[in-house]
Design a protein around this motif. Structure first.
Motif, short mmCIF file in Angstrom:
data_model
loop_
_atom_site.label_atom_id
_atom_site.label_comp_id
_atom_site.label_asym_id
_atom_site.label_seq_id
_atom_site.Cartn_x
_atom_site.Cartn_y
_atom_site.Cartn_z
N THR A 105 20.18 -8.96 -25.82
CA THR A 105 19.80 -7.57 -26.08
C THR A 105 20.32 -6.63 -24.99
O THR A 105 20.45 -5.43 -25.19
CB THR A 105 18.25 -7.46 -26.19
OG1 THR A 105 17.81 -8.50 -27.06
CG2 THR A 105 17.82 -6.14 -26.78
N LEU A 106 20.67 -7.18 -23.84
CA LEU A 106 21.29 -6.36 -22.79
C LEU A 106 22.58 -5.71 -23.31
O LEU A 106 22.95 -4.63 -22.86
CB LEU A 106 21.65 -7.21 -21.57
CG LEU A 106 20.54 -7.51 -20.56
CD1 LEU A 106 21.11 -8.33 -19.42
CD2 LEU A 106 19.92 -6.21 -20.02
N GLU A 107 23.26 -6.39 -24.22
CA GLU A 107 24.43 -5.78 -24.86
C GLU A 107 24.07 -5.20 -26.22
O GLU A 107 24.63 -4.18 -26.64
CB GLU A 107 25.57 -6.81 -25.03
CG GLU A 107 26.80 -6.22 -25.70
CD GLU A 107 28.07 -7.04 -25.54
OE1 GLU A 107 28.05 -8.09 -24.87
OE2 GLU A 107 29.11 -6.61 -26.08
N GLY A 108 23.12 -5.80 -26.90
CA GLY A 108 22.77 -5.42 -28.27
C GLY A 108 21.99 -4.12 -28.38
O GLY A 108 21.96 -3.52 -29.46
N PHE A 276 27.59 -15.92 -19.17
CA PHE A 276 28.30 -14.90 -18.42
C PHE A 276 27.58 -13.55 -18.56
O PHE A 276 27.07 -13.22 -19.63
CB PHE A 276 29.72 -14.73 -18.97
CG PHE A 276 30.59 -15.94 -18.77
CD1 PHE A 276 31.24 -16.16 -17.56
CD2 PHE A 276 30.74 -16.88 -19.79
CE1 PHE A 276 32.04 -17.29 -17.37
CE2 PHE A 276 31.54 -18.01 -19.61
CZ PHE A 276 32.19 -18.21 -18.40
N VAL A 277 27.56 -12.80 -17.47
CA VAL A 277 27.16 -11.40 -17.53
C VAL A 277 28.38 -10.60 -17.10
O VAL A 277 28.96 -10.85 -16.04
CB VAL A 277 26.00 -11.06 -16.56
CG1 VAL A 277 25.45 -9.67 -16.86
CG2 VAL A 277 24.90 -12.09 -16.61
N PHE A 278 28.79 -9.70 -17.95
CA PHE A 278 29.94 -8.83 -17.67
C PHE A 278 29.34 -7.45 -17.40
O PHE A 278 28.71 -6.86 -18.27
CB PHE A 278 30.83 -8.89 -18.90
CG PHE A 278 31.85 -7.79 -19.11
CD1 PHE A 278 32.02 -6.69 -18.26
CD2 PHE A 278 32.68 -7.87 -20.23
CE1 PHE A 278 32.97 -5.71 -18.51
CE2 PHE A 278 33.63 -6.89 -20.49
CZ PHE A 278 33.76 -5.81 -19.64
N GLU A 292 27.52 -0.34 -18.40
CA GLU A 292 26.98 -1.18 -19.47
C GLU A 292 26.95 -2.63 -19.06
O GLU A 292 27.66 -3.04 -18.14
CB GLU A 292 27.83 -1.05 -20.74
CG GLU A 292 29.24 -1.56 -20.53
CD GLU A 292 30.03 -1.79 -21.80
OE1 GLU A 292 29.45 -1.71 -22.89
OE2 GLU A 292 31.23 -2.08 -21.68
N TYR A 293 26.11 -3.39 -19.76
CA TYR A 293 26.15 -4.85 -19.65
C TYR A 293 26.76 -5.42 -20.92
O TYR A 293 26.49 -4.94 -22.03
CB TYR A 293 24.73 -5.42 -19.56
CG TYR A 293 24.02 -5.20 -18.25
CD1 TYR A 293 24.43 -5.85 -17.09
CD2 TYR A 293 22.90 -4.37 -18.19
CE1 TYR A 293 23.75 -5.66 -15.89
CE2 TYR A 293 22.22 -4.18 -16.99
CZ TYR A 293 22.66 -4.83 -15.85
OH TYR A 293 21.99 -4.65 -14.67
N ASN A 294 27.55 -6.49 -20.75
CA ASN A 294 27.96 -7.30 -21.88
C ASN A 294 27.53 -8.73 -21.59
O ASN A 294 27.45 -9.12 -20.42
CB ASN A 294 29.47 -7.25 -22.08
CG ASN A 294 29.95 -5.84 -22.41
OD1 ASN A 294 29.60 -5.28 -23.41
ND2 ASN A 294 30.75 -5.27 -21.52
N VAL A 295 27.27 -9.50 -22.63
CA VAL A 295 26.69 -10.82 -22.42
C VAL A 295 27.72 -11.93 -22.63
O VAL A 295 27.41 -13.02 -23.08
CB VAL A 295 25.45 -11.01 -23.32
CG1 VAL A 295 24.39 -9.98 -22.94
CG2 VAL A 295 25.81 -10.90 -24.80
#
Ligand code: AMP
Ligand code: GLY
Length: 426
Positions: A105-108, A276-278, A292-295
């Protein structure tokens, strides 16, 4: 060490790079990729199923005795693939690299990510979050912001959900389009309005087992289609690692204010996270902020980040899955890596497919990572917007770029386009 069968999900340049790196792992017995592309089939078995087809993924995993699954794109994670594995008797013990739905959900959800950052004191742009019910508050929020206005669809919108608008009236119209007219479908049933940050962007990559973490090399990508960073956004047209403007002090700030609080925040919030956390960052003056965060890993950043990691990737990922990352030391190649992406003419709007790609066999001294390609009767054809990425290394980014540009000229397909100015701003 016992060798295992590994499955990668995805079909882009990122996943080809994972394939390439895992093909060198001591841990790898057989490699499978679903669905893969024209490049991955030389290193792995391509299996023609979609990344969101959970039942077919299950069948593939069980039939091929897969003991490690690596998820390339965010979609299946946001859709709960990892949770699906955990709730299935036969799949439960098979490790998945990529977070469960809650972590994804960090990306969603942009709002979820913003609230997470605020809760853990992680520097990010000020924001407000609005729905159709309180759109008037959204208009009032815009009134007290300064131009340009940043409007973000809360949910996944295939990289298109962010609008940056100079004019206040137009910003209000677009807010209404997003909330009332569902401009981005359900993704824009909630909209985050943000303060505009001016600076240079960079991407930070972290691998975590939920407790410990390793920071991977940072990279800079070039998202716009046109030279000089003009025109519409794309998935990414090129990337460079390391980032030349990074110094120890700035690196330390990223670490202390962003990376550590992010991993500790996941822990404090009881958000399980393996993968991974991008972290998409922007450097404003000398200060880092999170955009932003991507997962997942970035594409095309992976094409320059993974080649710099000297560790055995299979061992690294298994240690991640087993919660042993604290025992691993990361080893990084100090040389500069660059990648140039070749795309189909017309991308990111409409483009033609099925063009034959020639000259691949002439390329020397670099890696060609495939994305939108397929192979038929020993010939390679385009089937996507981003077609391939040419990765080279050198003692500095200029010599690496020179090599990538020399080699990419040898490749040809009807309508092929690439940016000739990657690194222009450095
Ligand atoms: P995102 O999907 O959140 O990464 O946004 C896409 C792109 O929009 C980013 O890569 C930035 O170039 C730009 N962007 C997003 N948020 C901001 C912001 N607050 N200020 C300036 N640019 C932004
Ligand atoms: N290159 C940016 C991304 O993967 O989202």
């Amino acid at each position: 060490m016992e060798k295992i069968n590994i499955l990668i999900l995805g079909s882009g340049g990122r996943e080809h790079t994972f394939c390439w790196k895992l093909a060198q792992s001591q841990l790898t017995n057989q490699l499978f990729i679903a669905p893969g592309n024209g490049g991955t089939k030389d290193l792995a078995t391509n299996i023609n199923i979609g990344v969101n087809d959970f039942e077919s993924i299950k069948k593939t995993v069980l039939e091929n005795q897969i003991k490690l699954v690596i998820v390339g794109p965010e979609d299946p994670l946001v859709n709960g693939l990892h949770d699906f594995f955990l709730s299935d008797q036969a799949l439960r013990a098979i490790p998945v690299i990529g977070p469960q739905k809650l972590g994804a959900t960090l990306e969603g959800s942009k709002e979820f990510a913003k609230a997470f950052m605020i809760r853990h004191d992680i520097p990010t742009a000020q924001y407000g979050s609005f729905t159709a019910e309180n759109i008037d508050k959204g208009y009032a929020f815009l009134d007290q912001m300064k131009s340009p206005y940043v409007l973000k669809a809360d949910g996944l919108a295939a990289g298109k959900g962010v609008l940056i608008i100079d004019d206040l009236k137009e910003a209000k119209t677009e807010l209404a389009n997003m909330l009332l007219n569902k401009k981005f479908g359900v993704a824009s049933s909630k909209v985050v309005i943000e303060e505009f940050l001016k600076g240079i962007e960079l991407s930070c990559f972290v691998l975590t087992d939920g407790k410990s973490y390793l920071t991977l090399p940072m990279a800079k990508d070039y998202k716009r289609i046109g030279e000089g960073d003009k025109g519409p956004n794309t998935g990414g047209m090129g990337a460079i690692s390391p980032v030349p403007f990074m110094d120890d002090k700035f690196n330390q700030k990223i670490h202390d204010r962003i990376v550590r609080p992010t991993i500790e925040g996941l822990h404090k919030d009881n958000i399980p996270y393996v993968g991974f956390v991008f972290i998409g960052l922007i450097k404003v003056g000398e200060e880092p902020y999170v955009i932003e965060y991507n997962v997942r890993m970035g594409d095309p950043e992976t094409q320059v980040v993974l080649p710099r990691v000297k560790n055995d990737l299979g061992e690294l990922l298994l240690a991640t899955a087993e919660g042993r990352l604290s025992q691993i030391e990361i080893e990084i190649d100090d040389r500069s890596y660059t990648t140039i992406v070749a795309v189909s003419g017309g991308y990111p709007e409409g483009y033609q497919k099925g063009k034959e790609i020639t000259g691949l066999e002439k390329v020397k001294g670099c890696n060609v990572f495939h994305a939108g390609t397929t192979v038929r009767e020993k010939k390679t054809f385009t089937i996507g917007g981003r077609v391939l990425a040419v990765t080279s290394y050198g003692e500095g980014h200029k010599s690496a770029l020179k090599q990538s540009y020399e080699q990419i000229q040898k490749i040809n397909f009807d309508g092929m386009y690439f940016r000739g100015d990657i690194g222009f701003d450095l």
